[in-house]
Structure formats: structure tokens, C-alpha cells
Design a protein around this motif. Structure first.
Motif, mmCIF file in Angstrom:
data_model
loop_
_atom_site.group_PDB
_atom_site.id
_atom_site.type_symbol
_atom_site.label_atom_id
_atom_site.label_comp_id
_atom_site.label_asym_id
_atom_site.label_seq_id
_atom_site.Cartn_x
_atom_site.Cartn_y
_atom_site.Cartn_z
ATOM 1 N N GLU A 1 -0.867 0.219 1.058
ATOM 2 C CA GLU A 1 -0.888 0.574 2.509
ATOM 3 C C GLU A 1 -1.613 1.762 2.936
ATOM 4 O O GLU A 1 -1.923 1.768 4.178
ATOM 5 C CB GLU A 1 0.350 0.084 3.208
ATOM 6 C CG GLU A 1 0.843 -1.293 2.921
ATOM 7 C CD GLU A 1 0.061 -2.481 3.442
ATOM 8 O OE1 GLU A 1 -0.626 -2.052 4.623
ATOM 9 O OE2 GLU A 1 -0.049 -3.606 3.184
ATOM 10 N N LEU B 1 -3.640 4.565 3.947
ATOM 11 C CA LEU B 1 -5.089 4.897 4.662
ATOM 12 C C LEU B 1 -5.721 5.903 3.785
ATOM 13 O O LEU B 1 -5.139 6.815 3.217
ATOM 14 C CB LEU B 1 -4.953 5.391 6.002
ATOM 15 C CG LEU B 1 -4.322 4.200 7.004
ATOM 16 C CD1 LEU B 1 -4.271 4.977 8.379
ATOM 17 C CD2 LEU B 1 -5.042 3.068 7.043
ATOM 18 N N THR B 2 -7.055 5.691 3.555
ATOM 19 C CA THR B 2 -7.887 6.526 2.687
ATOM 20 C C THR B 2 -8.195 7.830 3.518
ATOM 21 O O THR B 2 -8.553 7.682 4.971
ATOM 22 C CB THR B 2 -9.213 6.030 2.438
ATOM 23 O OG1 THR B 2 -8.971 4.587 1.658
ATOM 24 C CG2 THR B 2 -10.146 6.955 1.598
ATOM 25 N N CYS B 3 -8.143 8.962 2.736
ATOM 26 C CA CYS B 3 -8.395 10.362 3.491
ATOM 27 C C CYS B 3 -9.140 11.056 2.558
ATOM 28 O O CYS B 3 -8.552 11.436 1.450
ATOM 29 C CB CYS B 3 -7.382 11.129 3.948
ATOM 30 S SG CYS B 3 -7.381 12.682 4.472
ATOM 31 N N ASN C 1 1.049 9.795 2.348
ATOM 32 C CA ASN C 1 -0.233 9.384 2.430
ATOM 33 C C ASN C 1 -0.945 10.454 1.905
ATOM 34 O O ASN C 1 -1.927 10.000 1.148
ATOM 35 C CB ASN C 1 -0.737 9.162 3.809
ATOM 36 C CG ASN C 1 -1.873 8.248 4.297
ATOM 37 O OD1 ASN C 1 -2.808 8.087 3.088
ATOM 38 N ND2 ASN C 1 -1.955 7.713 5.242
#
Length: 1126
Positions: A303, A305-307, A318
Motif C-alpha cells: 500500500e 505510495l511511491t516517492c 513510507n
């Protein structure tokens, strides 16, 4: 710049030098220097920037350097070739540097000039990054340079275990259950990886790992390993190609809600003002994230989020997932450490290298004891207690627990409390707290004051521990302390400082218990104390729940919650809770908790009843059920385990393995000494029981499953067991079952992947040629099995051919038993051809087949070239003189065979003569068995003639060969000169008194023979008297068997006189010799002064029950260590 100014300030004689690094010296001269000036030194530029050179020079540029140095004649062709052959780039760079540094100033100047002129950017990186690297190294040395927390041996950190992922046990179970299930053995077949190779590729064609994961149970030393690694790196001892290492602790990261990758580095390492080289990938960087199990947020890789922006702030969890995925800092290596259960959060596909920290073996535990205590007698007492309480010894695999266990036992022994040494975990931890509260004080007043000041703290820490445990929180901060009524200054007291570890960083101060088990014990003390007055569910911190009144309801609630936990989170907590009901903890904890003896008796019986009810309710033996048995042990309710342990010892478990007993058996498989070396579960199992015990059987090492009427469906279960990557089974016996080809195939499939099993016994089953072929096919791939028995099956010719085929290529099998398998000439010939090529097989058993003379002839031919086979059994194979003639020719050439079994064949006089001729030349054969052939006197006399000159044979079996006195006399003559024969078996041959008298005369002089077997040899009184006289002189014979003769009372009288003098005899069998009461009394009275006899058999001598008792009592009184059968 700073270095140049320093050099300029000196005006020194040109001959003065100062040491720069070991054998390298720097000339300090008055003329100005700068980084671009060629230093007139012995390799000083290379030495000054050694580390930067190793870290910065890329592979292609290194090739240019080598070419240039070859042109300058500063590298020879051989040196260049040696550099090229090296595996890793850092090794190549280091080799170039070392070679050039040893060739004086010219080589150093040439390298410096070449780099500066051809790659100025690299030159600047090498010469100008030094201040930043130095500053960072100093910061790490300040932070991690203190004394590494005491661990018995940092040597265990030099080699990690390279593993292929987490086992099911590691992913799903509490640390303690993992250790107990594997009996503290860890992964016995894992490959070792030295710490200096942690970041290197394993082969020349593989890439260096980017994501590394090191797992280890609580207290094994994960943080200590990180500290040790950072210390070694900062000293330049390992990983010199890494420019920057950034260690982070997850307990630090818990204080942040959001972070960017850039802020993460600057927040923890504020001296890193310029991060361009970190994010650009021009320098090799290692980020260490220590203690994932202490992180407040689980990592969710599905789940997150791409950073990709290093400046963007995102939630910390994350941020970690993006760093691991390579979205951030893609060129950096990432090393995480964690407890195994939490490590499962990281997808296996992302991990390039997984390692595991090995715990203590028995030798390391002993070494730790010796380092902890100077008193050798104290060390021996502690070690003795550990060995007699396997649960402590197994858990001492963990260094931290080893320290708790040994220091507590040592404290009790030194204080004179040897009689109350703990035998359960709750007792031990109770005494541990007693030890840290009382310390070394002997004054009652000071001890009482210490208890008084500790009671409140125990209660507050217990509440902190309990609610931390149920929230999976193991690190606490100042606000947590205050919320639980703990004053920060009070944490400096003796109790808190001994059980809490304080960690400080630039961002926060954190506390954790010295080991998870300390938190679990304190949580149990809090729950026990609070539950006696609580009216609501204590697991609900807010207090909003249905009413729960009375300790028993709270106890049931705790057990039910532990049963519902999928990963055993509360297993040790409920063990301690159960143990607090034991009367044995009242004494050590009486000063700290309000424990009343009478109260325990009221709680204990219902608690034991409830625990047994939980055990009865399940059909599968899970580790939750095993933990319930542990709870009963802590409770001192040991009836169930004692009963089942007796059944294991006596092999009497048939029909007794109810669901509750299966759980107890699973516990004993881990903890009982009866299962330590061999687990015997013969004649007591069926399919359903095996299925329920399968998880526990995985960690047995040597197991017997004989005579259980197993069919092929059970083999499917055992096949899945043997296929598991964490299987510990080394030996398994499936003898005397009903296994057919299908079952053999199931086991064969597992052998293709199994890496632990070394011995497999399929004796007396229903395996035919197809089953044998399947096993043979598996042995083409299997590289660990060394012993295979297919005795008494039906593999026939086709099966033998398949086995023979695998013998050509298999390089592991040492023992092969094919006895009684309907193998005839053709099968023997195929096996013989294989033996000509096989170099590893040491024992081959082909007894009770139909090899015949042709089959033996083929084997004989193989023995002329195969000198590795040591033991050959050819019993009962219809071998006649013709076959023996060929075999003996081979014996004259063979230099390896030690044991030859030719029992129950048709070897006659001529065959015996051929054997005799071979014995005169062969000097390797030690054991020869010719039992039940047709030698007669003439053949035996030929053998005796060979024994006279042979100086290799140690054991000769000639029983049942129609031998009479003449042959016995010949053997006696041989014994007069032979100095090697130790065992002679002439039983069931009518040698009579005349033959024995000759042997007796030889025994007066012979000093080699130790065992003489004369059962049923037609010996009477005169023979016995002669033998008795010989025993007065002989000092080497220790075994004498005269069963089934007629020595009578006079013979017994003579033997009794001999026993008064002889001191060598250990075993004497006079069974069925017509001794009568008087003869037996003679023997019994003779033993008054004889203290060396360990076994005597007087059965079948018409002594009568009353007489037998009198004689038996007399012998036992005079020789208490002697076993008497009468």
C-alpha cells in the motif's frame, strides 16, 4: 590546506623523518607542499589516500591505471595477471596500491600524476572528500566507539549464517518457541559468511547485494553486531570500498511522524552538510536500519505510495519502504536487522542476502561461564545444573539469557542455596530479581530497605511492561515512563539500572528492558497482582469491558488470548503467570509481591485443570498446545510428563497417545533427555498421530518409527517433513512397517531436496524393484545420505541394477545394506562393476541372497582394484570352494578389506586351505567369520597354520564347523606364537576336554586373546580344571563363555579358586553346566575378593529358587556392581 600549513610551519633537517603508517615514513622538509606537489616520500600519497583510493576508483579506470603502470615498468606482467585474477574490485584496487606503495616514491608520484591528468574529477574526489569522511568517521567513533556490550565472544560475529529465507517457525512463533523447537541448534546446514564479506558478491559473476537482512531472536546481539561492524569499518578493517555508513535505530525513528530522505540524514547526522555525493551515487553508501521489531509502524509494501524525491517528506514507514524498494537512494546498500517474526514484513523478493546471527553452542556457554566466574568448582556446579535442566541449557543459546541464567544460579550457589536451585523459568527469574535487589549486601536492615524501595518500582514497571507487551511495544520513552507513574530520577536506582537499558540520541531518550523475557516476567507479576482485585478485563487498558471478577476468570482470559495469538506473542507471559501460582516462588518474591502460600493452593488446582482442558480440546498439536504443557511444568504439575516419559523410556506408549498425551509428547520431543540422542516412537503411532505431531518431528535428529504398520500414506507425510527447508532429521528408521513402492517413491522425492538426512532404514518392508529404482534416482542428486538399508525387501535383480548404477556416480554413500533381497548373479555382477569405479562405499551387506560362485567371483574381481571397501557381508549365499578360491586370490591383492563375513555357506576343506594361503599373505583383514561351514578338522588346522604367521587378524569365528580336538590343538599351537588375535569363537564344536586342555596350556603364555567362546563344546570337569589353572596365570582374557557344557561341581570348584586370583575376567557365562547348589556356592564365595567381574550367568544349573536368592544376595553383597543372572 590544513595539512600544508602545518608542514610549512616546520623547519627541520632533511634527514629527520616521522612515522606515517607502520613502515612508511614522511620526510618533513621546509619547502612548501600542497596536494598538487609531488611529495618526495616513500609512497606517502598512496598511503595518505589509501582508503579513498579503494573507495573511489571504478573498474574501467583501474584497467587504465594497470595499462599505464605496465608501460612505466612499475607493474610486471605477473603482477598484472595476479591483479586481474582477483574476484572483487576492492581487492584489485588494494593489490595495485600495495604493489605500487612498495616500489618507492616514483610509483606513488606516477599514480598521482596519472589520476590528476586523466581524471581530475576523480582526483578531486579522492583528495578533497577526506575532511568530510574524516568528520563522519569521528562522529561514528564517538557514537559507537564505546565498549561493545558484554558478549562472551565477539568471535561469533565474525561469521554470520547465510540463510535462504525465513522458516515457517521463524515467521509464526515466539522467539523462545523457535529456540526450544530447534533445541538451541539453530540452522545446522547453513553456510557461514564472514563479516568482512557481508557486502561482497558471493561469486565472480554475481552482483553485490543491495538489500541485506540480518535476523536474530531477542537478545542474540543484533545491535551489538551493528556496533561491532561500525567500529571495524571506522578503523578501516572491513569494507574499505564503502565511503559512508549511516546507522539508524528504529527506536529513534519512532519519534518522527514524517521525514524526507535528506532530512533523515541531516537530522541524525547534522555534520553532513553536503549530501550531493550521497544521492548522486558517486560514493558507495551503506544505510543500516537496526531493530525493525522496535518500529511502531508495520511496513506495508503493498500500500505504500511511491516517492522518488529525496526532499519530499512522507510518513516514516513510507520512507523506509521507498528506500528498500530503491525509489530513494537506489545506489546505496541497505542493511536491516530484526527479530524473525517481524522480518517477514519485508517481501522475500526484495532481499538480496539474508543472514542470521548464530547463538551459543555448548562450548561457548562453557567458555562464557569460565569468563564470568574464576572459581572452577563454581563453574562446574553451574554447568552441572544446566545439563540436568535442559530447558535452561537450550535457552542459553541466547547470550543475554545465558547471562541471566548463569549469574542467577551462581548467586544462589555462592549464597549457600544449592538445595533450592531453580528448575523452572519463573523460579529462575524470581531469584534473578532477588539477586539484583539484594546485591552483595548481608545486612538485614539494608536488604529490607532495598525491598521497600523496589516494591513500587516493580509495580510501575510491571504495568509498563504489560501494556507494552499487548501493544507489541518494546521501547519506551520519557512520556511512557511518566504515564505509568515512574519518576525519571528513580530510574537511576539499582533495580532499574539492572533491568533497563537507556539509549540516548540527539532526538530522544529511550528505554527498553535488557531482554524481552524480563518484560514478559514483569508483565505477568503485574497481571497476577492486579487480577486479584480487578473487576474488568485487564487486556482492555481503558477498563471498558464486561465484568471479570476473580483471579480464575482473569487467568482463563489470559490463556484464551494467548491461544488466539497467531505468533505466540503471549506464550512466555502465560508461562510466567502460571509459574507465579507455584509455591516455590513465594520465597524469592515475598519481599517484592504480595504472595501468600495458602492463596496459591486455592488457585493452583483450578488452573491446572483448565490447562489440561485446553490440551484435550485440540486435535492438532500446535506450539500453542506445547506451551500449555510448559505452563503445567511452571505450575509444578508434572504428573503428565513423568508418566509419558516413563512410557518413552520403556517403549510402552502403544494405545496411550490421546490428544493430551500427544501434546505432552511434543513437549518431551523438545525437552526430554530420553529424546536427546534418539527418539523411539516404535509400535505406538498411526497416520493421524503422525499428522498431528509433524511440526514437532521436524526438529528431531534421530528417530525410530519401527513396527508401526505404516503404509504409503504416512510416507507422504514424512516426505513433506523431509522436504522442509528447516528439517533437522539426520537419522530415521522405518523398519518393520508395510511400506511399498509408492511409499518409497514419496520418500525418494523428498531426498532430492533434503539436506539433513544421513541415515535411512527401510528394513523389512514391501519395497520392490520400482521403489528401489526411485531411491536410486534420488541418490543421483542427494549429497548427504551416507547410510541406506533395504534389508529384507524384494528389490530383486532390477532393483540391484538400479542401485549399482547410482554407485558409479554417488560420492556420499558409505553403508549399503541389501541383505535378503532375492539378488542373484546378474545383480551381483552389476554391483561389482560399480565397485570398480566407486571410491566412497565402506560397508556392503549382501547376505542372504543368491549370489552363488559366479556372483562372488565378480565381487572378487572388483576387490582387486577397489581398496576402499572395508566391510563385506556375504553370509548365506551358496558359496562353495570354487567361489572361495577366486575370492582368496583377490584377498592376496586387496589392501582395504578389514571385515569379511562368509557365514552359512558351503565352504569345505579345500576352500579353507585357500583361505589359509590368503591369510599368510594378506595383512589388512582383521575380522573373519566362517561360522556354519564345512571346515572339519583338516580345514580348521589349515586356518590354524595361517594364524600362526598372520599378524593382522584380531577376530576369528569358527563355530558350527565340525571341529574336534585335533583342530583345537592346532589352534592352541598357533596361539603360542600369535600376538594379534583377540577373539576366538569355537562354540558348538566338539573339541572336548582334550581340545580345551591344549587351549588352556596356550592361555598360560598367550597375552593377546581377550574373548573365548566355548558354548556347547563338549567340555567336562577335566577341561574346566585345566582352564581354571590357566586363568590363574592369564591376565588378558576378559570374556569367557562356557554355556551348555558339563563342568559340574568339580569344575565350578576349580573355577572359583581361579576367580580368587584372576583380576582380568569381566564376563563369565556358566549357564547350563550342571553346577548344582554346591557348585554355585563355590562360585559365589569366590567373588568375595574379586572386584572386577561385571557379569556372571549361573542360570539353568538346578539351583532352585531359594538357593538362587541366597547366592544372588551373596554375590551382590560382595560385588554390588556385578550383574547376576541366576
Amino acid at each position: 590546506m590544513e595539512r600544508r600549513d602545518t608542514l610549512n610551519s616546520f623547519t627541520l633537517d632533511s634527514n629527520r623523518r616521522i612515522a606515517w603508517q607502520e613502515d612508511c615514513y614522511v620526510d618533513l622538509q621546509s619547502d612548501a607542499c600542497c596536494p598538487h606537489t609531488k611529495m618526495k616520500t616513500e609512497g606517502v600519497w598512496i598511503q595518505m589516500y589509501r582508503k579513498q583510493l579503494v573507495q573511489s576508483i571504478p573498474g574501467p579506470f583501474l584497467e587504465n591505471i594497470v595499462v599505464h603502470m605496465r608501460k612505466q615498468d612499475l607493474l610486471s606482467r605477473n603482477e598484472a595477471s595476479a591483479i586481474q585474477a582477483m574476484a572483487s574490485l576492492p581487492e584489485k584496487v588494494l593489490a595495485v596500491i600495495n604493489i605500487l606503495a612498495g616500489k618507492g616514491p616514483q610509483a606513488s608520484e606516477s599514480l598521482q600524476t596519472f589520476i590528476e591528468n586523466t581524471n581530475n574529477q576523480l582526483y578531486q574526489l579522492i583528495t578533497l572528500q577526506d575532511p568530510m569522511v574524516q568528520k563522519h568517521t569521528e562522529a561514528l567513533q564517538t557514537r559507537y566507539g564505546g565498549v561493545v556490550p558484554k558478549r562472551p565472544s565477539l568471535d561469533s560475529f565474525t561469521n554470520l549464517l547465510l540463510v535462504e529465507g525465513l522458516s515457517d517457525l521463524q515467521q509464526k512463533e515466539h522467539d523462545a518457541m523457535q529456540i526450544e523447537a530447534t533445541k538451541g541448534m539453530g540452522r545446522h546446514h547453513a553456510r557461514q559468511l564472514s563479516l568482512d564479506k557481508l557486502l561482497q558478491p558471493l561469486t565472480r559473476v554475481s552482483m553485490p547485494p543491495r538489500i541485506l537482512l540480518t535476523v536474530g531472536v531477542a537478545g542474540i546481539g543484533k545491535s551489538t553486531l551493528v556496533r561491532h561492524f561500525v567500529q571495524l569499518w571506522s578503523k578501516g578493517e572491513i569494507c574499505q570500498d564503502v565511503s559512508f555508513i549511516f546507522p539508524f535505530a528504529f527506536w529513534e525513528l519512532n519519534t518522527f511522524e514524517k521525514l524526507s530522505a535528506e532530512r533523515l540524514l541531516k537530522q541524525i547526522y547534522p555534520h553532513m552538510t553536503n549530501l550531493s555525493r550521497i544521492f548522486s551515487g558517486t560514493s558507495r553508501v551503506l544505510l543500516i536500519f537496526d531493530g525493525l521489531d522496535e518500529f511502531k509502524c508495520p511496513l506495508d509494501f503493498s500500500e505504500a505510495l511511491t516517492c522518488t524525491d529525496p526532499k519530499k517528506e512522507v510518513p516514516v514507514d513510507n520512507l523506509i519502504t521507498n528506500i528498500v524498494r530503491g525509489n530513494l537512494l537506489p545506489d546505496a546498500s541497505i542493511w536491516l536487522t530484526s527479530r524473525p517474526t517481524v522480518a517477514a514484513q519485508i517481501p522475500g523478493g526484495l532481499v538480496d542476502r539474508m543472514t542470521e546471527i548464530p547463538g551459543f553452542g555448548y562450548k561457548e556457554i562453557e567458555a562464557f561461564l569460565c569468563s564470568m566466574f574464576q572459581d572452577e568448582d563454581l563453574v562446574n556446579q553451574i554447568w552441572s545444573h544446566l545439563k540436568s535442566n535442559k530447558i535452561f541449557l537450550v535457552m542459553s543459546y541466547v547470550p543475554c539469557i545465558c547471562c541471566i541464567v548463569t549469574s542467577t544460579i551462581g548467586f544462589l550457589i555462592k549464597s549457600g542455596s544449592q538445595d533450592c536451585l531453580p528448575r523452572t523459568w519463573t523460579e529462575l527469574y524470581s531469584y534473578f530479581f532477588k539477586m539484583i535487589v539484594e546485591g552483595d549486601s548481608k545486612e538485614p536492615l539494608k536488604i529490607e530497605q532495598a525491598y521497600g524501595s523496589s516494591r513500587k518500582m516493580i509495580g510501575s514497571l510491571g504495568r509498563l511492561a504489560f501494556y507494552g507487551l499487548i501493544k507489541r511495544k518494546y521501547t519506551f520513552y520519557e512520556q511512557d515512563m511518566k504515564a505509568n507513574g515512574i519518576d525519571l530520577p528513580s530510574l537511576q536506582g539499582n533495580l532499574s539500572s539492572r533491568i533497563l537499558v537507556k539509549e540516548e540520541s540527539a532526538t530522544c531518550t529511550a528505554y527498553c528492558f535488557i531482554h524481552l523475557s524480563i518484560q514478559e516476567f514483569l508483565a505477568a507479576t503485574y497481571y497476577y497482582t492486579a487480577s486479584r482485585r480487578a473487576i474488568f478485563d485487564l487486556f482492555t487498558e481503558s477498563g471498558m469491558s464486561w465484568p471479570k471478577i476473580g483471579f480464575q476468570n482473569h487467568f482463563k482470559n489470559a490463556l484464551q488470548r494467548s491461544q488466539q495469538s497467531e505468533d505466540g506473542q503471549l506464550d512466555i507471559f502465560v508461562r510466567f503467570l502460571s509459574g507465579l501460582l507455584s509455591p516455590l516462588v513465594v520465597k524469592p518474591l515475598s519481599g517484592l509481591l504480595s504472595l501468600a502460600r495458602d492463596e496459591h493452593s486455592g488457585f493452583r488446582v483450578p488452573a491446572a485443570s483448565f490447562l489440561q482442558g485446553v490440551l484435550n480440546s485440540g486435535s492438532t498439536v500446535s506450539l500453542r498446545a506445547v506451551n500449555m504443557v510448559h505452563c503445567l511444568q511452571e505450575l509444578q504439575h508434572t504428573e503428565l510428563t513423568r508418566t509419558l516419559e516413563d512410557g518413552l523410556r520403556n517403549n510402552s506408549l502403544a494405545g496411550k497417545l490421546t490428544p493430551i498425551n500427544c501434546s505432552v509428547l511434543a513437549y518431551l520431543l523438545q525437552m526430554s533427555e530420553e529424546c536427546a540422542e534418539e527418539t523411539n516412537l516404535s509400535n505406538c503411532l498411526n497416520y493421524s498421530i503422525v499428522k498431528s505431531l509433524l511440526p514437532q518431528l521436524l526438529y528431531c535428529t534421530n528417530i525410530r518409527l519401527e513396527n508401526n504398520n505404516f503404509k504409503d500414506d504416512v510416507m507422504e507425510l514424512l516426505g513433506s517433513l523431509l522436504s522442509a527447508k528447516d528439517c533437522h532429521l539426520q537419522k530415521i528408521s522405518l523398519a518393520e512397517n508395510a511400506i511399498s513402492n509408492k511409499g518409497a517413491k514419496a520418500i525418494s522425492r523428498s531426498l532430492m531436496v533434503n539436506r539433513s538426512l544421513t541415515s535411512l532404514d527401510f528394513r523389512s518392508n514391501n519395497i520392490g524393484p520400482k521403489g528401489a529404482k526411485a531411491l536410486a534416482d534420488s541418490l543421483k542428486r542427494n549429497q548427504v545420505l551416507v547410510s541406506l538399508s533395504l534389508q529384507n525387501n524384494f528389490i530383486e535383480e532390477e532393483g540391484a541394477k538400479a542401485i549399482a548404477e547410482v554407485l558409479v556416480t554417488n560420492r556420499k554413500l558409505v553403508t549399503l545394506n541389501l541383505q535378503k533381497n532375492s539378488i542373484s548373479t546378474e545383480g551381483a555382477q552389476r554391483i561389482a562393476e560399480a565397485l570398480k569405479k566407486n571410491k566412497t562405499l565402506r560397508e556392503l551387506i549382501l547376505s542372504s541372497n543368491q549370489l552363488g560362485d559366479k556372483g562372488v567371483a565378480a565381487l572378487a574381481q572388483a576387490l582387486t582394484v577397489n581398496h576402499n571397501l572395508v566391510i563385506l557381508h556375504l553370509q548365506s549365499n551358496s558359496i562353495s570352494n570354487k567361489g572361495v578360491t577366486v575370492l582368496t586370490k583377490a584377498l592376496r591383492l586387496n589392501r582395504g578389506l578389514i571385515h569379511l563375513n562368509l557365514r552359512e555357506n558351503s565352504i569345505g576343506v579345500e576352500g579353507a586351505k585357500d583361505i589359509a594361503k590368503a591369510l599368510q599373505e594378506n595383512n589388512t583383514l582383521r575380522n573373519l567369520d566362517l561360522t556354519a561351514n564345512l571346515l572339519h578338522d583338516e580345514g580348521a588346522r589349515a586356518i590354524a597354520g595361517a594364524v600362526k604367521v598372520n599378524q593382522a587378524l584380531t577376530s576369528l569365528h569358527l563355530q558350527w564347523n565340525f571341529i574336534k580336538s585335533k583342530a583345537a590343538k592346532a589352534l592352541a599351537q598357533a596361539l603360542l606364537s600369535n600376538t594379534t588375535l583377540q577373539q576366538l569363537d569355537l562354540q558348538e564344536n566338539a573339541i572336548g576336554d582334550e581340545g580345551l586342555i591344549a587351549l588352556a596350556d596356550a592361555l598360560k603364555k598367550n597375552t593377546a586373546l581377550t574373548a573365548l567362546f566355548l558354548q556347547g563344546a563338549s567340555v567336562g570337569q577335566s577341561g574346566a580344571i585345566a582352564l581354571a589353572e590357566a586363568l590363574m596365570f592369564n591376565q588378558t582374557l576378559h570374556t569367557l563363555n562356557l554355556r551348555g557344557n558339563s563342568i559340574g561341581m568339580e569344575g565350578a570348584k576349580a573355577m572359583s579358586n581361579a576367580l580368587k586370583v584372576n583380576r582380568s575376567l569381566r564376563v563369565l557365562n556358566l549357564q547350563e553346566n550342571s553346577l548344582g547348589m554346591d557348585g554355585a556356592i563355590f562360585i559365589a564365595t569366590a567373588l568375595t575378593g574379586n572386584h572386577n567381574l561385571t557379569y556372571i550367568n549361573l542360570q539353568g544349573n538346578r539351583i532352585g529358587e531359594s538357593g538362587a536368592k541366597v547366592i544372588s544376595d551373596a554375590i551382590k553383597k560382595n560385588c554390588p556392581d556385578c550383574v547376576v543372572e541366576i
